[in-house]
Every structure is written in structure tokens, then in C-alpha cells.
Design a protein around this motif. Structure first.
Motif, short mmCIF file in Angstrom:
data_model
loop_
_atom_site.label_atom_id
_atom_site.label_comp_id
_atom_site.label_asym_id
_atom_site.label_seq_id
_atom_site.Cartn_x
_atom_site.Cartn_y
_atom_site.Cartn_z
N ASP A 127 0.85 -1.19 0.00
CA ASP A 127 0.00 0.00 0.00
C ASP A 127 0.89 1.24 0.00
O ASP A 127 1.52 1.56 1.00
CB ASP A 127 -0.89 -0.05 1.25
N THR B 242 -0.35 4.33 -0.69
CA THR B 242 -1.35 5.38 -0.80
C THR B 242 -1.31 6.31 0.40
O THR B 242 -0.69 6.01 1.43
CB THR B 242 -2.76 4.78 -0.92
N SER C 290 -7.29 -0.27 0.69
CA SER C 290 -6.39 -1.28 1.26
C SER C 290 -6.83 -1.70 2.66
O SER C 290 -6.60 -2.84 3.08
CB SER C 290 -4.95 -0.77 1.27
N VAL D 135 -1.48 -6.32 4.72
CA VAL D 135 -1.27 -5.04 4.03
C VAL D 135 -0.06 -4.33 4.65
O VAL D 135 -0.01 -4.10 5.85
CB VAL D 135 -2.52 -4.15 4.13
N LYS E 295 1.82 -0.94 4.68
CA LYS E 295 1.69 0.48 4.33
C LYS E 295 3.07 1.11 4.22
O LYS E 295 3.80 1.19 5.21
CB LYS E 295 0.85 1.22 5.36
N LYS F 269 -2.98 -2.70 9.37
CA LYS F 269 -1.86 -2.62 8.43
C LYS F 269 -0.53 -2.67 9.17
O LYS F 269 -0.44 -2.37 10.36
CB LYS F 269 -1.94 -1.31 7.61
#
Length: 421
Positions: free
Chosen positions: A30, A32, A41, A51, A53, A89
Motif C-alpha cells: 500500500d 497510498t 487497502s 497489508v 503500508k 496494516k
């Protein structure tokens, strides 16, 4: 694919439920920030994906500074806004502008199934880690790109926010008080819609990748997403040339189907079908409201704008004016479409919301507990995980480098000293 052992290890590092969800074993990188992307996500994480990040070590997701803030003595405050969209995450830092940082992303992608990014089109290509490069690294990669206007078309490189999508997707022009100026929808609907379509696209592409071994680009535009939320506006224009205007709380042709005042606020009432109209007359009115108005029995007659304004709406307003929201719901809520218009405080404490686990609580050591929205996706075998914490910046960088990518401690220290992580 990530192994069960590593998945469980990373789940434990993130302090979220390691119970396999529907997407257990799926690894999502991820990259973003803000909402359009992080929400996408996060939903994947809730459904069981691992996930990771990725944030710049010196310029992390700036929603970490967005209110409301939770305070902890002797430490930086924590953003409840950030936490709401980044639960479950793992935190990883990498300077993607640095060659070694870009190389780290490639190594993550080689072990991943999905990458989600929401930069302006071309940004990842400039860094040398766009889709054309990353699909060479991992041919089965699902690459989801969420942007204001998508990866093609004359607007593709324009900067955009949620309001840009509401403005150019048609929704803003339709919303607001009748005979008044257009009014934006009171939430970031363009960001949220793009995130939801992003999830749908990722799941479809994942199934294809699993069956063929080939990934693909998932191209999501906020403008496109908003356009699909405009109900009958497109077909009204393409068939009749009609351009919808703001109608306030009214529906363009279904009546009664709008907001009505009551003793202590407002309710939505949608008793527009013949069945619901008859029941409503019997509940709220007197004997004459239905029997004495046979020319209002047919739905088409009640839809007539003049008839509705002069006869139907005043009747409904008379029914509701002396009753509270609670009284109206208790009287008719199980029989006709009638709902109290609730503020967010009333919604958070609503018994139906509680019964559906739609407000969940997460404990952040030192900060206390944070209540956020839950997941509307209810799966009876692999339920969504909604109580996991959002990560501190880079909280799991060293562990991911060591356990997932095989780095030695001295290599990790060198990357940190160079400002790469």
C-alpha cells in the motif's frame, strides 16, 4: 505468495487478529495516502489480507496530523482520522525517490499479490516503479491505481481532490436546495466511491491472476466513480435531454419520498406505493384520509407535482407535526418506510448499529480506546477483522525486511543510516 508462518508472524507484529480471513495469504503493498487508496487497502486488510503500508520516512501520510487527535503523555498525539482508515496494516518506511528505496519496493512487490497507489498518473513511472516495471518484477501482480481522472483521457494528469470528482462527475450540480446553488455532498464521496470500486477491481483481478498467473492494471477514476452515483441522471439526459437540477430533499418523480418535520426534528417518509400509502393513512390519518380521497389511491395520481404539493404533502405534514421521531418510528417504523433523521451521535448509539457491530473499539496503549466504524461486509465463516490498530510510522520496517525479505541486521542499519528507510 506469503507463507502461513510469515503471515502469522506479521499479523502478531501488527497486533491484529491472525485468524485467517477470506483474503488470508494475499499480500498487499500500500503506497497510498489520505483516503482514496488507504480505505481500499484497509477493506482488504479487514478481509484478511496482509497489508504493508509504505510511507516516506520524512514525509509520511499527512492524515497522521488530521483531527480528531488522541493524546498520550510524553508522545506525539495520534490521529483518529488516520487510525480509522489504516487499521490492520503493517508500517514500513522507504524513500521511493532513492534508488535503494525503489529497489526495496521492487523486492516487496516480488513477494506480493497486489499494489495499491493513488498518485497522479505518471508519478510512479517517474520513480521507475510504475506498472510497466513492476509487472516485469512480478507478472502476476495486480496493480491498482486510483486517481482523480484515471490513467487515460485528456484530464489524466490534472491534480484532483474529492471535490474535483464531485464537480466533474455531475453530482455537485444535482445536489442542494431547490432553486438554490449546487451544494457538495457532505462527505468525501468521490474518495470513498473510488476506494470501493478499487476493492471490487482488485478482487476481480485477483481471481483472474490466481487462475491464469497473469496480473493486470486496475484503473479507477474518482470522476468515473462519482458519475455512477448519479442515479437516473445519465439516462434522463440521453433519452429526454433533461439536465437534473438540485431538488433539496425531494425525489425527481417519486412522491411522497422526502424529509418531513416532526415535533423534535425530521423524519424520512417514503410511503409512495399504493400499499404503503393505504397503511400510512390508516396509521396516521382519520377515516377520510384514505376513504375520502379515492382520487389519491393510485400512485400515478400522487406523483403529480401539483396534486402532491397542494394535497398529499400537507396531509403528511399534518400527520407528523405533533409527534416525536421516536414516537413516529415506534408507531410505523416496522410497517412503512419511515426513519428518524439522526445526527452522528444518535447513529453511534443506535441499537441497530450496535447489533450489527458497526461501531468497533480499539485500544491504543497510552492513548486509550478509539471507536471507529466497523465493516458492512458480514461474512459468517470468515468475518472481517475490525479491531486491529493502525501502525506507527515504520513500526514494522525492520521485521518486514528481516522476516519477509531476508535482510541481515547490519544491512538494515545501513539502510536506516542512509535515510532510505
Amino acid at each position: 505468495m506469503i507463507t502461513d508462518e510469515i503471515r502469522d508472524t506479521l499479523a502478531a507484529l501488527g497486533n491484529f487478529d491472525a485468524t485467517p480471513g477470506s483474503l488470508a495469504g494475499v499480500v498487499v503493498v500500500d503506497v497510498t495516502r489520505v483516503v482514496a487508496g488507504p480505505y481500499c487497502s484497509m477493506i482488504l486488510a479487514d478481509l484478511g489480507a496482509t497489508v504493508i503500508k509504505v510511507e516516506h520516512p520524512d514525509d509520511p501520510d499527512y492524515t497522521r496530523t488530521f483531527p480528531p487527535m488522541l493524546d498520550r503523555e510524553g508522545d506525539e498525539p495520534m490521529s483518529g482520522f488516520f487510525a480509522q482508515y489504516n487499521r490492520n496494516k503493517l508500517g514500513f518506511t522507504a524513500n521511493l525517490k532513492h534508488p535503494e528505496g525503489a529497489a526495496l519496493l521492487e523486492r516487496l512487490v516480488a513477494s506480493a499479490d497486489v499494489l495499491v497507489e493513488n498518485f497522479r498518473p505518471g508519478t510512479m513511472d517517474k520513480l521507475g516503479i510504475g506498472y510497466s516495471r513492476l509487472r516485469e518484477v512480478n507478472p502476476r501482480l495486480v496493480y491498482a491505481a486510483l486517481s482523480g481522472y484515471g490513467q487515460s483521457g485528456p484530464y489524466r494528469k490534472r491534480p484532483a481532490y474529492d471535490n474535483s470528482a464531485q464537480a466533474t462527475g455531475g453530482l455537485w450540480s444535482m445536489n442542494g436546495a431547490a432553486d438554490g446553488p449546487p451544494t457538495r455532498v457532505g462527505t468525501i464521496i468521490g474518495d470513498l466511491a473510488a476506494s470501493l470500486y478499487g476493492v471490487i477491481g482488485v478482487l476481480a483481478a485477483l481471481r483472474h491472476a490466481e487462475s491464469t498467473g497473469k496480473g493486470q492494471l486496475v484503473d479507477i477514476s474518482q470522476q468515473d466513480s462519482v458519475l455512477t452515483l448519479t442515479e437516473n441522471a445519465v439516462v434522463a439526459y440521453t433519452t429526454e435531454g433533461t439536465i437534473p437540477k438540485p431538488l433539496g430533499n425531494a425525489h425527481p418523480f417519486v412522491r411522497p419520498y422526502e424529509l418531513f418535520p416532526c415535533k423534535d426534528g425530521f423524519v424520512f417518509f417514503g410511503g409512495y406505493t399504493d400499499k404503503f400509502w393505504k397503511i400510512s393513512c390508516e396509521i396516521f390519518g382519520d377515516a377520510e384520509d384514505h376513504a375520502g380521497n379515492p382520487d389519491l389511491h393510485a400512485m400515478a395520481d400522487r406523483f403529480d407535482a401539483v396534486v402532491y404539493r397542494e394535497r398529499v404533502k400537507p396531509m403528511v405534514e399534518r400527520w407528523f407535526q405533533g409527534r416525536t421521531k421516536k414516537e413516529l418510528e415506534e408507531l410505523a417504523g416496522d410497517l412503512v418506510p419511515l426513519s428518524a433523521v439522526k445526527d452522528i451521535g444518535e447513529v453511534v448509539e443506535d441499537p441497530q448499529i450496535a447489533a450489527r457491530d458497526m461501531v468497533v473499539e480499539t485500544t491504543y496503549p497510552g492513548y486509550g480506546s478509539l471507536r471507529t466504524f466497523g465493516s458492512p461486509v458480514k461474512l459468517d465463516v470468515t468475518p472481517a477483522r475490525t479491531s486491529g490498530r493502525a501502525p506507527d510510522k515504520g513500526a514494522h520496517t525492520a521485521e518486514i525486511l528481516r522476516d519477509l525479505l531476508g535482510f541481515e541486521s547490519d544491512e538494515i542499519d545501513a539502510l536506516r543510516d542512509a535515510g532510505t528507510i
